[in-house]
Scaffold this active site. Structure first.
Site, PDB file in Angstrom:
ATOM      1  N   ARG A  74       0.835  -1.202   0.000  1.00 42.03           N
ATOM      2  CA  ARG A  74       0.000   0.000   0.000  1.00 42.03           C
ATOM      3  C   ARG A  74       0.874   1.258   0.000  1.00 42.03           C
ATOM      4  O   ARG A  74       0.569   2.249  -0.682  1.00 42.03           O
ATOM      5  CB  ARG A  74      -0.946  -0.005   1.208  1.00 42.03           C
ATOM      6  CG  ARG A  74      -2.017  -1.085   1.142  1.00 42.03           C
ATOM      7  CD  ARG A  74      -3.192  -0.801   2.054  1.00 42.03           C
ATOM      8  NE  ARG A  74      -2.906  -0.951   3.461  1.00 42.03           N
ATOM      9  CZ  ARG A  74      -3.031  -2.083   4.144  1.00 42.03           C
ATOM     10  NH1 ARG A  74      -3.420  -3.195   3.515  1.00 42.03           N
ATOM     11  NH2 ARG A  74      -2.782  -2.128   5.434  1.00 42.03           N
ATOM     12  N   THR A 109      -7.079  -3.694   1.111  1.00 41.25           N
ATOM     13  CA  THR A 109      -7.180  -2.431   1.839  1.00 41.25           C
ATOM     14  C   THR A 109      -6.920  -2.663   3.328  1.00 41.25           C
ATOM     15  O   THR A 109      -7.004  -3.794   3.822  1.00 41.25           O
ATOM     16  CB  THR A 109      -8.558  -1.794   1.657  1.00 41.25           C
ATOM     17  OG1 THR A 109      -9.540  -2.630   2.305  1.00 41.25           O
ATOM     18  CG2 THR A 109      -8.903  -1.644   0.181  1.00 41.25           C
ATOM     19  N   GLU A 112     -10.007  -4.136   4.898  1.00 43.76           N
ATOM     20  CA  GLU A 112     -10.116  -5.582   4.658  1.00 43.76           C
ATOM     21  C   GLU A 112      -9.180  -6.352   5.578  1.00 43.76           C
ATOM     22  O   GLU A 112      -9.553  -7.385   6.138  1.00 43.76           O
ATOM     23  CB  GLU A 112      -9.776  -5.896   3.201  1.00 43.76           C
ATOM     24  CG  GLU A 112     -10.818  -5.498   2.188  1.00 43.76           C
ATOM     25  CD  GLU A 112     -10.373  -5.820   0.771  1.00 43.76           C
ATOM     26  OE1 GLU A 112     -11.089  -6.555   0.083  1.00 43.76           O
ATOM     27  OE2 GLU A 112      -9.294  -5.344   0.348  1.00 43.76           O
ATOM     28  N   GLU A 113      -7.968  -5.872   5.728  1.00 46.40           N
ATOM     29  CA  GLU A 113      -6.991  -6.561   6.570  1.00 46.40           C
ATOM     30  C   GLU A 113      -7.505  -6.685   8.007  1.00 46.40           C
ATOM     31  O   GLU A 113      -7.397  -7.735   8.633  1.00 46.40           O
ATOM     32  CB  GLU A 113      -5.661  -5.815   6.542  1.00 46.40           C
ATOM     33  CG  GLU A 113      -4.532  -6.544   7.233  1.00 46.40           C
ATOM     34  CD  GLU A 113      -3.193  -5.853   7.081  1.00 46.40           C
ATOM     35  OE1 GLU A 113      -2.211  -6.347   7.657  1.00 46.40           O
ATOM     36  OE2 GLU A 113      -3.120  -4.809   6.381  1.00 46.40           O
ATOM     37  N   GLY A 114      -8.076  -5.587   8.521  1.00 48.24           N
ATOM     38  CA  GLY A 114      -8.639  -5.632   9.866  1.00 48.24           C
ATOM     39  C   GLY A 114      -9.806  -6.596   9.963  1.00 48.24           C
ATOM     40  O   GLY A 114      -9.916  -7.363  10.928  1.00 48.24           O
TER      41      GLY A 114
END
Length: 449
Positions: A74, A109, A112-114
């Site tokens: 990112r 994103t 999304e990762e969280g």
């Protein structure tokens, strides 16, 4: 690289997923190959060769392969989208050369990762399980969902995700809605780019050297006697550093350790802006944060750092952790190197900073205190699977978690009460008839000897 499997038979309409293999890829993250993309294939080969050995050959062609890139990529995309695209193209070329069903490589994103980390730990803890089949007929009582929150820490970003209790999420950028196993979850999540432990160290060093008059920096987050020479150009080579901060009179920085926990904590606090909040309450940098709710699983670098410091035991008090890290930071560098001679010096030298940073992030950044510190559990594995975002990512992409409870709707309350009364009357009748059959009338017992 993680390899998962699950049986063909389903349980609760989803496969019971197990982690069967982990392969640690050597070298930096894929963003580190932006200037030399041809080496990415060599970097991935060892683990992909291992996958060919672990997965039965007859299943190679129907085994899906996914690559999700996180904060390192990112940041690279912020720096240069062309370089990021080149790295992903090289990754695709490498992974498609193997006999698996390659499904793509993309940058996920922070949100999304969280979310995937939250799905992973709650899935592994069994908090998404449906009721056994006959209970589906009972009236469902709505109420707060007892899920665990997720705390993730990497090198370039950190994530916090949990279900707030009866609290409206004021920022829609931080709101996610899931319907899993017939239950609704309104999840709060936020990813702080540039606040992973590696980027946070850069932010802190740059903050400390802005007023420096020479190239020597006395640094309390490194052990007494430690010395490191840092190229200023390498320190500034990240989008996390503002352009107006990328100017110094000297090209190199000599970092001299002093090993002072209190001074280290105070210097770390400078990178958190807690003076501005456009919402009813915030974490830091003006980001909305509802009141913390329930227990939290802290994984990835949260766990790795605290595991090294022997601070992962459930129920450890905040005071105990502070004392342990304070004592660790004050240890002379030469003695520490002798004690941990098998650990690379770069990693060993940064545990003092990382431990202090974790406590500062959790306390100042997220608002944990002595009262709710016991709600944090530092976890590396759950039921043999690594805690992290990867399992949630795979579950989502393979549609292993259903969006809705597919089977029968529950009965209405009145119908349920009628059936229970009818069942009770039938049961009472059966007992009465049985009593008549097995009890002989008294008139038949007179002639009995």
């Amino acid at each position: 690289m993680y390899i998962y499997n699950w049986p063909a038979e389903k349980e609760n309409d989803t496969g019971v997923v197990q982690q069967v293999e982990v392969c640690k890829v050597q070298g930096p993250g894929i963003s580190g190959y932006s200037q030399n993309v041809k080496d990415v294939g060599f970097y991935l080969n060892k683990c992909m060769d291992r996958a060919q050995q672990v997965i039965p050959e007859e299943q190679h062609q129907k085994t899906p392969v996914y690559l999700g890139a996180t904060a390192g990529m990112r940041l690279l995309r912020l720096e240069s989208s062309d370089l990021a695209d080149r790295v992903l193209a090289a990754v695709r070329q490498s992974l498609t050369s193997y006999p698996f069903d390659f499904q793509g490589a993309r940058i996920i994103t922070g949100q999304e990762e969280g979310a995937y980390g939250w799905i992973t730990i709650n899935y592994l803890l069994g908090k998404f399980n449906q009721n056994i089949s006959w209970l589906r007929f009972l009236p469902r009582r709505e109420g707060p969902q007892e899920t665990s929150g997720a705390l993730d820490l990497g090198g370039a970003s950190t994530q916090i995700t949990f279900v707030p209790l009866n609290e409206q999420i004021e920022s829609q950028d931080n709101s996610l809605h899931f319907r899993l196993y017939g239950k609704n979850y309104d999840v709060y999540t936020h990813s702080f780019l540039c606040y992973g432990k590696d980027q946070a160290l850069r932010l802190k060093l740059v903050s400390n050297i802005q007023d420096a008059e020479n190239e020597v920096l006395n640094e309390p987050c490194f052990h007494p006697g430690y010395k490191r020479v840092v190229n200023i150009s390498e320190l500034f080579n990240t989008p996390c550093i503002k352009e107006d901060e990328k100017s110094l009179k000297f090209r190199k920085l000599v970092v001299m350790g002093t090993g002072n926990y209190s001074a280290c904590r105070q210097s770390i606090q400078k990178i958190f802006n807690t003076t501005y909040c456009p919402y009813s309450r915030c974490s830091f940098n003006g980001v909305f944060l509802p009141p913390l709710q329930g227990d939290f699983g802290a994984f990835s670098a949260f766990y790795f750092v605290m595991d090294f410091l022997n601070l992962t035991e459930p129920g450890s008090s905040l005071e105990k952790m502070i004392t342990k890290i304070q004592n660790f930071c004050s240890e002379p560098w030469d003695e520490l190197k002798t004690q941990f001679h098998n650990i690379k010096e770069k990693y060993l030298s940064e545990y003092c900073f990382s431990g202090t940073y974790i406590l500062t992030l959790l306390r100042l950044g997220y608002g944990f205190s002595e009262d709710n510190w016991k709600d944090i559990q530092f976890m590396g594995k759950i039921s043999g699977s690594d805690a992290g975002w990867t399992l949630g990512y795979m579950l989502n992409l393979t549609n292993m978690i259903p969006a809705e409870q597919p089977l029968y709707p529950p009965l209405s309350h009145s119908t349920y009460v009628f059936l229970m009364v009818l069942f009770s009357l039938v049961l009472a009748g059966v007992f009465f008839i049985g009593w008549l059959i097995f009890r002989k009338p008294s008139c038949l017992q007179k002639g009995t000897v």
